[in-house]
Scaffold this active site. Sequence first.
Site, short mmCIF file in Angstrom:
data_model
loop_
_atom_site.label_atom_id
_atom_site.label_comp_id
_atom_site.label_asym_id
_atom_site.label_seq_id
_atom_site.Cartn_x
_atom_site.Cartn_y
_atom_site.Cartn_z
N LYS A 22 42.38 49.26 37.51
CA LYS A 22 41.56 48.86 38.67
C LYS A 22 42.43 48.57 39.89
CE LYS A 22 40.03 44.41 39.07
NZ LYS A 22 40.29 43.69 40.32
N ASN A 23 43.44 47.72 39.70
CA ASN A 23 44.12 47.20 40.89
C ASN A 23 45.00 48.22 41.60
OD1 ASN A 23 42.73 44.85 40.69
ND2 ASN A 23 44.35 43.74 39.61
N CYS A 117 37.28 37.25 43.67
CA CYS A 117 37.03 36.13 42.75
C CYS A 117 37.48 34.81 43.38
CB CYS A 117 37.80 36.35 41.44
SG CYS A 117 37.21 37.74 40.48
N ARG A 122 42.88 31.51 48.82
CA ARG A 122 43.68 32.73 48.61
C ARG A 122 44.12 33.25 49.98
NH1 ARG A 122 40.64 36.70 44.40
NH2 ARG A 122 42.69 37.68 44.31
N ASP A 306 45.76 37.36 35.03
CA ASP A 306 44.50 38.06 34.75
C ASP A 306 44.17 38.13 33.26
OD1 ASP A 306 44.26 38.42 37.45
OD2 ASP A 306 44.87 40.52 37.46
N1 EPU Z 1 49.42 34.35 48.31
C1 EPU Z 1 49.74 33.66 49.46
N2 EPU Z 1 49.77 34.33 50.64
C2 EPU Z 1 49.50 35.66 50.72
C3 EPU Z 1 49.17 36.36 49.55
C4 EPU Z 1 49.14 35.69 48.35
O1 EPU Z 1 49.98 32.45 49.41
O2 EPU Z 1 49.54 36.21 51.83
C5 EPU Z 1 49.37 33.64 47.02
C6 EPU Z 1 47.97 33.69 46.41
O3 EPU Z 1 47.15 32.67 46.92
C7 EPU Z 1 48.27 33.53 44.94
C8 EPU Z 1 49.61 34.25 44.79
O4 EPU Z 1 50.18 34.33 46.09
O5 EPU Z 1 48.44 32.17 44.65
C9 EPU Z 1 49.53 35.66 44.23
O6 EPU Z 1 48.54 36.41 44.93
P1 EPU Z 1 48.58 37.99 45.04
O7 EPU Z 1 48.69 38.36 46.48
O8 EPU Z 1 49.60 38.53 44.11
O9 EPU Z 1 47.14 38.37 44.52
P2 EPU Z 1 46.15 39.44 45.09
O10 EPU Z 1 46.90 40.61 45.62
O11 EPU Z 1 45.15 38.80 45.99
C10 EPU Z 1 45.97 40.87 42.92
C11 EPU Z 1 44.87 41.30 42.02
C12 EPU Z 1 44.37 40.12 41.22
C13 EPU Z 1 45.53 39.50 40.45
C14 EPU Z 1 46.70 39.18 41.38
C15 EPU Z 1 47.94 38.66 40.67
C16 EPU Z 1 43.81 43.05 43.29
C17 EPU Z 1 42.64 43.55 44.03
N3 EPU Z 1 43.77 41.82 42.82
O12 EPU Z 1 45.39 39.90 43.79
O13 EPU Z 1 43.45 40.66 40.29
O14 EPU Z 1 45.11 38.29 39.85
O15 EPU Z 1 47.05 40.33 42.15
O16 EPU Z 1 48.38 39.59 39.73
O17 EPU Z 1 44.77 43.80 43.07
C18 EPU Z 1 41.72 40.59 38.72
O18 EPU Z 1 41.93 41.80 38.52
O19 EPU Z 1 40.95 39.90 38.00
C19 EPU Z 1 42.38 39.94 39.85
C20 EPU Z 1 42.00 38.77 40.32
#
Ligand code: EPU
Length: 423
Positions: A22-23, A117, A122, A306
């Site tokens: 998915k991601n 989610c 976030r 996840d």
């Molecule tokens: N964070 C910041 N600032 C930012 C970006 C992130 O503080 O600018 C923090 C977030 O708040 C979090 C941590 O860094 O505490 C990690 O966040 P990350 O950016 O890695 O997460 P994401 O890109 O928003 C993706 C997946 C998530 C998965 C995470 C971690 C997608 C669409 N989503 O989210 O997937 O949990 O990486 O691996 O790719 C899921 O599939 O169920 C899901 C939630």
Amino acid sequence: MEKIIVNGPGRLSGTVEINGMKNSALGILFGCILVEGPCIIENLPGIKDVTLCLDILAAMGASITRLNDTSIEIDTQNVRGGTSPDELVRKMRASYYLVGAELGRFGCARVGLPGGCDFGVRPIDQHIKAFQALGTVVDTSGDEIVCRAPNGLHGANMFFDVVTVGGTMNLMLAAVLAEGTTVIENAAREPHIVDLANFLGSCGAEISGAGTDTIKIKGVSRLHGCTYAIAPDMIEAGTYMIVAAATGGELRINNVIPKHLESITSKLEEMGVQIEELDDALIVRREQPLKPIKLKTRPYPGFPTDMQPQIAVLLCMAGGKSEIIEGVYENRFRYTEELRRMGADIAVDGNVATINGPTEFHQARVRAVDLRAGAAMIIAALAACGRTEIEDIYHIERGYDDIVGKLSAVGADIRRVVIPDVD
Ligand code: EPU
């Protein structure tokens, strides 16, 4: 209203095929905006987030042809920047990849703030910092992200303050067509990052180091179309590994990359689950009682956040005290309230959950509070005695391809029902 109804317990056995990730699929599909000429994307998972992503791209002018259940041809030549419909964009997190892709292609972007989610705050400050490093002026004062690069995008050095999957992928999207070289330090190392880099590389991008914490991107003047197959979804695979362990059955899980699953395999083995690794498959069985363990979620190659709700179900079934430290998100324990309805003994204090087992799950009416929480409810329901009803299943359908069909095929008593709304 749609519900999933499970009659447990069931001992499952058979083979499950894993779909595309998915991601990375979402990053790759939005990444097609950067490409001149059509791309054929294969091994796309049949999930609602992919449908939503394709709806957004179509609304922006992309021409999309379905070739079969898992492949499409997409041509983004007529895409108009800044035209993504806010009501669709707000339904998912990954729509922030539109910012990187639009910036790379048009030198400006306008995208509604993303949804996704609810795990507490976030922020996207690191994405913004990355776009600024490339020479972009970013405005998030309204409920949208507006960016423009008055002098074009220029390669830069970016050190992420936190390891961020979305931030790393977004910067890769924005930088592939920028002038000069971009170096990303403290980059995320998830297989999704490597999948996106491989896709962009197949289109002519010059990216090295994906999968390590330093990624180098040498800007090129154009990207060309390609045929690309998405890598298998490690979280879907990990979820079925836990299904096998929770039901005391035996599942062969096909179309996986065992290396991606090492942190999950190692924790499950510590709990007493038997796992046999083949080239592109795993056989998972559990014959003995489960042992309690401690774990902390971390960015890849650590144990994935996840998979945290799903393994919590298994830890409830282990005799003794287990502990989970959530090391990525502020609040990813909302699902524990639902598991308590099924008999779990879980106490949450900040980012630590303490679990006392063994729990014999019993039937209940529960909600899927988010995507992986929904998977956890299904796992608990498969292990529980009686009929469990799971509501808000749209979260589950956002990220699991035909989970009801796949579980039925290996012997689960599970069905999806539509209940007419009563006024
Ligand atoms: N964070 C910041 N600032 C930012 C970006 C992130 O503080 O600018 C923090 C977030 O708040 C979090 C941590 O860094 O505490 C990690 O966040 P990350 O950016 O890695 O997460 P994401 O890109 O928003 C993706 C997946 C998530 C998965 C995470 C971690 C997608 C669409 N989503 O989210 O997937 O949990 O990486 O691996 O790719 C899921 O599939 O169920 C899901 C939630």
